[in-house]
Every structure is written in structure tokens, then in C-alpha cells.
Design a protein around this motif. Structure first.
Motif, PDB file in Angstrom:
ATOM      1  N   VAL A   2     133.710  71.049  14.975  1.00  0.00           N
ATOM      2  CA  VAL A   2     134.023  70.930  16.639  1.00  0.00           C
ATOM      3  C   VAL A   2     133.888  71.701  17.214  1.00  0.00           C
ATOM      4  CG1 VAL A   2     135.170  69.434  18.574  1.00  0.00           C
ATOM      5  CG2 VAL A   2     134.408  68.323  16.234  1.00  0.00           C
ATOM      6  N   LEU A   3     135.402  72.813  16.500  1.00  0.00           N
ATOM      7  CA  LEU A   3     135.229  74.122  17.380  1.00  0.00           C
ATOM      8  C   LEU A   3     134.267  74.899  16.891  1.00  0.00           C
ATOM      9  CD1 LEU A   3     139.087  74.515  15.625  1.00  0.00           C
ATOM     10  CD2 LEU A   3     138.292  74.195  18.370  1.00  0.00           C
ATOM     11  N   PHE A   4     133.872  75.224  16.163  1.00  0.00           N
ATOM     12  CA  PHE A   4     132.770  75.416  15.632  1.00  0.00           C
ATOM     13  C   PHE A   4     131.295  75.170  16.584  1.00  0.00           C
ATOM     14  CE2 PHE A   4     128.871  77.377  13.406  1.00  0.00           C
ATOM     15  CZ  PHE A   4     128.896  78.075  12.684  1.00  0.00           C
ATOM     16  N   GLY A   5     131.064  74.534  16.965  1.00  0.00           N
ATOM     17  CA  GLY A   5     130.392  74.116  17.591  1.00  0.00           C
ATOM     18  C   GLY A   5     130.172  74.477  18.776  1.00  0.00           C
ATOM     19  N   LEU A   6     131.514  74.714  19.931  1.00  0.00           N
ATOM     20  CA  LEU A   6     131.801  74.594  21.012  1.00  0.00           C
ATOM     21  C   LEU A   6     131.809  76.753  21.037  1.00  0.00           C
ATOM     22  CD1 LEU A   6     133.241  74.516  23.686  1.00  0.00           C
ATOM     23  CD2 LEU A   6     136.071  74.521  22.776  1.00  0.00           C
ATOM     24  N   TRP A   7     132.123  77.164  19.721  1.00  0.00           N
ATOM     25  CA  TRP A   7     132.577  78.002  19.815  1.00  0.00           C
ATOM     26  C   TRP A   7     130.541  78.508  20.032  1.00  0.00           C
ATOM     27  CZ3 TRP A   7     130.411  81.194  15.481  1.00  0.00           C
ATOM     28  CH2 TRP A   7     130.638  82.435  15.896  1.00  0.00           C
ATOM     29  N   ILE A   8     129.679  78.150  19.344  1.00  0.00           N
ATOM     30  CA  ILE A   8     128.853  78.381  19.348  1.00  0.00           C
ATOM     31  C   ILE A   8     127.852  77.489  20.757  1.00  0.00           C
ATOM     32  CG2 ILE A   8     126.668  77.684  18.486  1.00  0.00           C
ATOM     33  CD1 ILE A   8     127.633  78.785  16.655  1.00  0.00           C
ATOM     34  N   VAL A   9     128.567  76.857  21.758  1.00  0.00           N
ATOM     35  CA  VAL A   9     127.884  77.267  22.585  1.00  0.00           C
ATOM     36  C   VAL A   9     128.634  78.169  23.758  1.00  0.00           C
ATOM     37  CG1 VAL A   9     127.832  75.162  24.469  1.00  0.00           C
ATOM     38  CG2 VAL A   9     127.667  74.348  22.873  1.00  0.00           C
ATOM     39  N   LEU A  10     129.755  78.242  23.691  1.00  0.00           N
ATOM     40  CA  LEU A  10     130.582  79.439  24.196  1.00  0.00           C
ATOM     41  C   LEU A  10     129.522  80.713  24.430  1.00  0.00           C
ATOM     42  CD1 LEU A  10     133.975  78.831  24.447  1.00  0.00           C
ATOM     43  CD2 LEU A  10     132.481  77.994  26.115  1.00  0.00           C
ATOM     44  N   THR A  11     129.002  80.774  23.321  1.00  0.00           N
ATOM     45  CA  THR A  11     128.910  82.373  22.536  1.00  0.00           C
ATOM     46  C   THR A  11     127.070  82.878  23.119  1.00  0.00           C
ATOM     47  OG1 THR A  11     129.938  82.309  20.457  1.00  0.00           O
ATOM     48  CG2 THR A  11     127.767  83.802  21.060  1.00  0.00           C
TER      49      THR A  11
END
Length: 316
Positions: free
Chosen positions: A9-18
Motif C-alpha cells: 500500500v505504501l509503495f502504491g501511494l509512493w508510485i501515485v505521488l511520484t
């Protein structure tokens, strides 16, 4: 939810923000200008956030304290003293002629020499004296900070502005050559650090338990302290000090993941740092159009979180 799923979930959030950070307001006319610069800034954010979060998790395991960060060893204050002393000695004209690579390498070498000197003094008898390390580092940090303030009073006001620009963390105008050198050094440090993640699980149980389980405690602590010093030196020399970022990332990772295994805690802390930096940089730069450095915002919220942890620990 299991720690592995929370990491996803954290990785997905980082991908979206990136994606938002890189692609916001891009058009076919300006993509060639904006995208390469945003990629450089994103790379600096990832390196700084990763190094700060990783080093803080390791440092807190060594010290057995959740409210300490590597900055207590005085490296941030030493960096400020180095930058002030260089400008005082050479002047603004000579500084403008000096390459950023030279400044970067001088800062890293001096911080590493100080770290090795500190560890040699404390561990020269071959015994574990972690609290002496923290005490001496904190005293040296006060000394460096005082000397930096004294030198700043002596320099020209225009040169003082140059000092301020260097000692406040900023992701603008990152030198690509320095970024490549930093990634190379970080890759070596991370490769070694990741191989010690099981040792960190044992060290978190305490010194006596770790020794009983067969860990060479003193040697492991010396190596891990050197690893922390390397990571802090790299991130500080590249961008500047961000004191409370590691505190936020390390403690949020523990609260979110709810595990003691550092194979989860370290990636979780790194992702928390990246989400905070990328998300904060996107909001304040793209959405609100603020010129305030993200480090100032991190320090503000990090200070509040530090006070919360202090109050919480005092009640236990």
C-alpha cells in the motif's frame, strides 16, 4: 493487514505521488524542459529520504531509543561549520569558482574523519560505550554549532546569505554529477546494510540477549555506527540536513507495520520518508506554489511529533 500488504500500500501511494510529481501540468511543448529536471529532483529526494530513514532505524536499534536520530552525533552541526568556514576562508568570489564536486567531497571526507575519530576515542578499549558516543557527539555538536554561529557573525552579509542557502536542505538545482557519486556510495552502503538486517533483529533484543545468541555485539555496533555515519554524510553533503525526517519515518513505520522484523521496518521507513518528501514537495511546489523549502515543513511537523513522543515516553 499483514506487514507485507501494508508495504505494498505504501509503495502504491509512493508510485501515485511520484506520477503526479513528474507529470503535473506537462504538455508536449514543455515536457522536454520540465521532465528531466523533475527526474533529477526526484532522484535526490529518493536518495536523501532513503538514506535518512535507513540510518535512523539502524541508529535507534543501536541506542535502544525511539526518539534519537543520528544528528545527535553532531554531523549536521559539523556540516554547517564546514560550509561557514569555507566561505569565511575563501570568500564568495573563490567559492563561485570552486566546483560543487570539490565542496561535496570535502564535506563528506571531513564528516567521515570526525566520525572515525569519535568512534576511535570511544571504542579504543574494545568495549561497548554507546552512551559515551552519544554524549561526546552531542557535546561536539554544540561546539560546532557555536563555532558556526561565531563565524557567521564575522562574514559579510552577502556571504551570510550564501551560507544560509547551503545549510538549509533544498532539492532545487541538484548537481547531477554529485547525484551519481551519491548513488554509487549509497549502493555500496545499502548492499552491506541489507545483509545485516537479521543482526538488527537480534540487536533490538538488547545487548545481553544479543551476546547470548552469539552476536559479536561490539564489532556489529562499530560497523553499524560507521554505516550510519556514511549514510548521514552522503545525504547531508548532497542536500543539507533534514533533522526530523528520520524520526518521523522510523516511528511511523513501526506504528503502521506493527512488527519487529527489519526486513519490513527498513523498507517501511524508507517508503514513509519518500511519501512525505514527494507528497510534500508536490503539494507545496505544484499545488500551492509556495517557495518555502520542504525541509522547513518537515522540521515543523517533526518537532511536533518529537514532543508527542517525548510526552508518550514519559508516561510509560
Amino acid at each position: 493487514m499483514k506487514p507485507g500488504k501494508k508495504l505494498l500500500v505504501l509503495f502504491g501511494l509512493w508510485i501515485v505521488l511520484t506520477a503526479l510529481f513528474l507529470l503535473w501540468n506537462l504538455t508536449s511543448q514543455n515536457i522536454g524542459y520540465h521532465l528531466p529536471r523533475r527526474l533529477v529532483k526526484l532522484s535526490a529526494i529518493c536518495l536523501t529520504g532513503g538514506a535518512t530513514a535507513y540510518s535512523t532505524v539502524v541508529f535507534q536499534i543501536i541506542t535502544g531509543n525511539r526518539i534519537l536520530t543520528p544528528s545527535i552525533m553532531g554531523l549536521d552541526s559539523l556540516y554547517q561549520l564546514i560550509q561557514t568556514a569555507i566561505i569565511l576562508a575563501l570568500g564568495a568570489r573563490q567559492i563561485s569558482m570552486m566546483t560543487r564536486t570539490t565542496d561535496y567531497l570535502v564535506s563528506i571526507v571531513l564528516m567521515m574523519v570526525f566520525s572515525l575519530f569519535l568512534f576511535h576515542i570511544v571504542f579504543r578499549r574494545g568495549s561497548h560505550r554507546i552512551f559515551e558516543t552519544l554524549l561526546i557527539g552531542m557535546m561536539m555538536g554544540f561546539l560546532f554549532s557555536g563555532l558556526a554561529s561565531f563565524f557567521q557573525v564575522m562574514i559579510d552579509p552577502n556571504e551570510y546569505l550564501m551560507v544560509q542557502a547551503r545549510i538549509f536542505a533544498s532539492f532545487n538545482n541538484v548537481n547531477t554529477t554529485l547525484l551519481a557519486i551519491s548513488f554509487l556510495l549509497m549502493a555500496v552502503a545499502v548492499c552491506y546494510g541489507w545483509s545485516t538486517r537479521e543482526i538488527l533483529d537480534v540487536l533490538s533484543l538488547g545487548r545481553d540477549m544479543a551476546i547470548n545468541l552469539g552476536v559479536n555485539y561490539d564489532r556489529s555496533v562499530r560497523r553499524l555506527m560507521l554505516l550510519v555515519a556514511i549514510m548521514v554524510s552522503i545525504s547531508t553533503a548532497l542536500i543539507g540536513p533534514i533533522t526530523f525526517l528520520g524520526l518521523l519515518a522510523a516511528n511511523l513505520s513501526r506504528q503502521l507495520l506493527g512488527t519487529y522484523r527489519h526486513s519490513y521496518l527498513i523498507p517501511g521507513a524508507v517508503l514513509c520518508a519518500l511519501v512525505a518528501l514527494v507528497g510534500g514537495q508536490f503539494l507545496f511546489e505544484r499545488v500551492f506554489s509556495f517557495s518555502t523549502p520542504i525541509s522547513v515543513i518537515i522540521h515543523f511537523f517533526g518537532g511536533i511529533y518529537f514532543l508527542y513522543l517525548m510526552i508518550k515516553e514519559s508516561r510509560l
